[in-house]
Design an enzyme around this catalytic site. Structure first.
Site, PDB file in Angstrom:
ATOM      1  N   CYS A  38       0.836  -1.184   0.000  1.00 22.02           N
ATOM      2  CA  CYS A  38       0.000   0.000   0.000  1.00 22.02           C
ATOM      3  C   CYS A  38       0.873   1.235   0.000  1.00 22.02           C
ATOM      4  O   CYS A  38       2.050   1.173   0.310  1.00 22.02           O
ATOM      5  CB  CYS A  38      -0.904   0.025   1.223  1.00 22.02           C
ATOM      6  SG  CYS A  38       0.042   0.075   2.750  1.00 22.02           S
ATOM      7  N   CYS A  41       2.443   1.870   3.177  1.00 24.74           N
ATOM      8  CA  CYS A  41       3.631   1.057   3.426  1.00 24.74           C
ATOM      9  C   CYS A  41       4.858   1.758   2.868  1.00 24.74           C
ATOM     10  O   CYS A  41       5.922   1.769   3.471  1.00 24.74           O
ATOM     11  CB  CYS A  41       3.524  -0.304   2.749  1.00 24.74           C
ATOM     12  SG  CYS A  41       2.047  -1.191   3.200  1.00 24.74           S
ATOM     13  N   ASP A 418       4.978  21.342 -35.767  1.00 27.42           N
ATOM     14  CA  ASP A 418       6.011  21.960 -36.565  1.00 27.42           C
ATOM     15  C   ASP A 418       5.941  21.331 -37.954  1.00 27.42           C
ATOM     16  O   ASP A 418       5.468  20.210 -38.105  1.00 27.42           O
ATOM     17  CB  ASP A 418       7.349  21.645 -35.875  1.00 27.42           C
ATOM     18  CG  ASP A 418       8.536  22.044 -36.708  1.00 27.42           C
ATOM     19  OD1 ASP A 418       8.535  23.170 -37.214  1.00 27.42           O
ATOM     20  OD2 ASP A 418       9.458  21.225 -36.841  1.00 27.42           O
TER      21      ASP A 418
END
Ligand code: ADP
Ligand code: MG
Length: 728
Positions: A38, A41, A418
């Site tokens: 998690c 963690c 471009d």
């Protein structure tokens, strides 16, 4: 402006470049961190490492399961600190180290999880077989012990760092269940939690390790030429300038330039492009790409650790570890949500009992609420999507620099492109010479022109030089060479001060513009003039053709919902019109200087929101930096483009931009779904708990189910979708 061709000019480096440089600095080390399930963690692990003396920067990313560290501290101390936090760390020097090791062999947690499942099943069987309560309890407890010890360890460490992470919540819920004699349920909570997080880690590892797997493509050993004889050595021992052999069917070990031999090379590993590229002497080849048929001798241009492949892999990992804007909001939410629900759980028992309820009943309901307090699936919703999307994009030769770029890209409704080198092949061809000075003939004019342009990096200059070479002309060395971006160049040749440039320079320099200019321009040619003081010596007409996929790329962009596509070019109006017509573009701005392109991008941004500006780098750096999303084309040869762009299209394929945009839209969609679904499920669980409708097993199953669901949902982004080429 000088420098190697294809490199972005060093104008206004984007902040990304600096940040990446810092992160890529030699003293930044990386570790793989296993066993985190998690985001909280990751924070626990990070706090543990940051607290070590000598550590300057410690960043733990849950998404990539990695730790990035700057400071003077030895590996042992780092792994020990991470170990105390309940996870396992190992240094990754290069991407090759530790790659390919199956996670179930390296992860002790998976073993304990499997054992705890077996024990849980055994407990159920024993119970059904009618064994005594004491025996059943013992088996349940041992299942809890085996599955729960890593959780308990991590919980203790989290508590030491005062963080209320999911391990703490689960450990408390299980301990509470044992306290009221609900052994079976306590065991189910821990075991399901362990199974869920293990599966999740397994699933996530696919995304996390996608780049490591890529890195394995580059062979570890290479046949180098020493005094004309081949000798096999490890790639780490090969220096720049060493010559090595590449055989047919072999992967190339190092970046280099071909000295002898012609071949086709499958560069999919880097560019995502399935059609092999033709290669001949003088062309660049890249580590990890596959030599299809010919044999080649290659001179190494980079050491193994600096190869394009490892740079790309490193940038991809950084991007995967980066935090998406929406993640910040979720983390904030989780930081409030968890303590709040925890508090509610405590209050529920107190109030329930005070109101005359039974302690056991209310305590049990509170335990269920503890599990619901875990924001598990919510906090991983966004990072798993970023990891998968960035990994999935990389497989298609698109380097997206992180969650921010993904979210920006998803909102793009306007794209600026471009012309030269982006919409066109960028390899113009000289088709006509009009000599204006009677003392010169065509050949002499071209020889002088090519000498003036010899040091320019502009594609037009390259075309003129190439034309002179192909006619066997000898060039003179220019002195005092000066380039002005978007205009032209000046140089001294044999003592004469000469200039070369487009119509803008022409009108600045001379009062009487030659009639040839409009003749060439009306034919759709780009005109470059050669002059001395206020006299025009010759005019050169060049033709640059649109890329074969340019028109299809424009259609694809419209299909993914880009409403405005504007071509920005420094070239003259007739040329702009011709190219626009052939690529299906209806908006264009011509005759722009680099600042003009920048202003055009800013104006578009004011009107249409975030703009993606695509450029090949030459002369476009200011506009690329001004655009919300700077997209570099053909970034494979250019480190600066790789570093500074927000999105880098590794190959020369403009059509990848539409794929990038649709991928980012899907990513944001998946993030939203994940977040909303997680919140809904949490909401329902919270609402049901006080009525005793939420058992511990349902609460944990909902939690783990949602975590797995959001992970699997996000992993779909790794797959190559319709429209993109199937790579696997
Ligand atoms: P684009 O927008 O098409 O990429 P650039 O901004 O690179 O164009 O250049 C714009 C114009 O400036 C060119 O069309 C050309 O007329 C002139 N120019 C720029 N560099 C050079 C050069 N090295 N030699 C001659 N002309 C140049
Ligand atoms: Mg250009």
């Amino acid at each position: 402006m000088s420098g190697p061709p294809l490199e972005l000019p060093m104008v206004a480096p984007a902040p990304v470049a600096e940040e990446s440089d810092l992160k890529l600095s030699a003293d930044a080390r990386r570790y793989r961190v296993d066993g985190m399930d998690c985001a909280a963690c990751a924070r626990s692990a990070q706090k543990a490492v940051a607290a070590l003396p000598g550590v300057q920067v410690a960043e733990v990313s849950f998404g990539t399961a990695s730790l990035r560290l700057v400071g003077s501290v030895d590996d042992g101390a780092v792994t020990a600190a991470v170990g105390r936090a309940g996870f396992a760390a190992r240094p990754i020097g290069t991407f090759r180290a530790g790659a390919g090791r199956a996670f179930w062999r390296s992860d002790a947690r998976a073993t304990s999880t499997s054992a705890s499942v077996a024990l849980l099943v055994a407990a159920a069987v024993v119970h059904l077989a009618g064994a005594s309560d004491a025996v059943t309890m013992l088996v349940y407890l041992s299942s809890m012990g085996v599955g729960g010890w890593p959780i308990a360890r991590a919980a203790l460490s989290a508590l030491r760092h005062r963080s209320l992470d999911m391990n703490v919540l689960m450990a408390l819920a299980a301990a509470g269940a044992v306290g009221i004699g609900a052994y079976a349920e306590g065991a189910w909570v821990l075991v399901l939690f362990a199974v869920g997080t293990t599966l999740e880690t397994f699933a996530l590892d696919r995304g996390r390790r996608s780049m490591e797997r890529l890195m394995e493509l580059a062979p570890a050993r290479v046949g180098v030429l020493v005094d004309g004889r081949e000798q096999t050595v490890g790639v780490e021992d090969v220096g720049v300038g060493t010559e090595f052999l590449v055989r047919p069917g072999e992967r190339i070990a190092l970046d280099g330039l071909i000295l002898h031999g012609e071949s086709t090379v499958d560069q999919a590993a880097i560019t995502g492009e399935s059609i092999p590229a033709d290669k001949r002497p003088g062309d660049a080849v890249f580590a990890g790409t596959l030599n299809v048929h010919g044999g080649m001798t290659v001179r190494a241009t980079r050491v193994a650790g600096q190869s394009t492949l490892s740079k790309v892999a490193d940038l991809v990992e950084q991007a995967q570890a980066s935090r998406a804007p929406s993640e910040r909001f979720i983390d904030l939410f989780a930081r409030i949500y968890t303590p709040l629900v925890f508090l509610a759980a405590v209050l529920m028992t107190v109030v329930g009992v005070l109101a005359g309820g039974e302690l056991d009943t209310w305590f049990y309901r509170s335990l269920a609420l503890l599990i619901v307090a875990c924001p598990c699936s919510l906090v991983i919703s966004v990072p798993v999507a970023v990891v998968s999307a960035v990994g999935g994009a990389a497989r298609r030769g698109i380097l997206v620099k992180g969650g921010q770029a993904l979210e920006d890209l998803a909102r793009v409704r306007a794209v600026a492109v471009d012309k030269t080198g982006t919409l066109t092949s960028g390899a113009p061809v000289l088709t006509q010479i009009l000599v204006e000075d009677s003392r010169l003939d065509e050949t002499e004019a071209l020889a002088v022109m090519a000498s003036v342009e010899a040091r320019s990096e502009h594609p037009l200059a390259a075309a003129l030089v190439a034309a002179a070479h192909s006619r066997g002309l000898r060039l003179q060395d220019p002195e005092e060479f000066v380039a002005s971006p978007g205009r032209g160049v000046e140089a001294t040749i044999a003592g004469r001060r000469l200039w070369a440039g487009g119509p803008r320079v022409l009108t600045d320099r001379t009062a009487s513009v030659p009639a040839g200019l409009s003749v060439l321009e009306q034919g759709g040619k780009t005109v470059v003039a050669l002059g001395e003081k206020d006299r025009v010596l010759a005019l050169f007409g060049l033709e640059d053709t649109p890329r074969p996929e340019a028109a299809a790329a424009v259609v694809a962009l419209r299909d993914v919902g880009v409403e405005r596509i504007t071509m920005l070019t420094g070239d003259a109006e007739p040329v702009a019109r011709a190219i626009a017509g052939r690529t299906g573009i209806v908006d264009w701005r011509s005759g722009l200087l680099p600042e003009g392109k920048l202003q055009a991008v800013e104006e578009m941004q004011r009107r249409h929101g975030p703009v993606a500006m695509v450029g090949d780098g030459v002369n476009d750096a200011p506009a690329l930096a001004a655009a919300r999303i700077g997209v570099a084309m053909g970034a494979v040869g250019s480190d600066v483009a790789l570093q500074s762009a927000d999105v880098a299209l590794m190959g020369d394929r403009l059509d990848r931009l539409a794929i990038a945009i649709s991928l980012s839209r899907r990513t944001v969609g998946i993030m939203r779904f994940n977040v909303v679904a997680s919140l809904l499920v949490k909401g329902v669980c919270v609402a049901l708990a006080p009525f005793g409708l939420m058992t511990l097993v349902i609460a944990i199953a909902a939690d783990m189910g949602m975590s797995l669901l959001v992970t699997l949902n996000a992993l779909r982004l790794l797959q190559t979708s319709a429209g993109a080429r199937a790579m696997d």
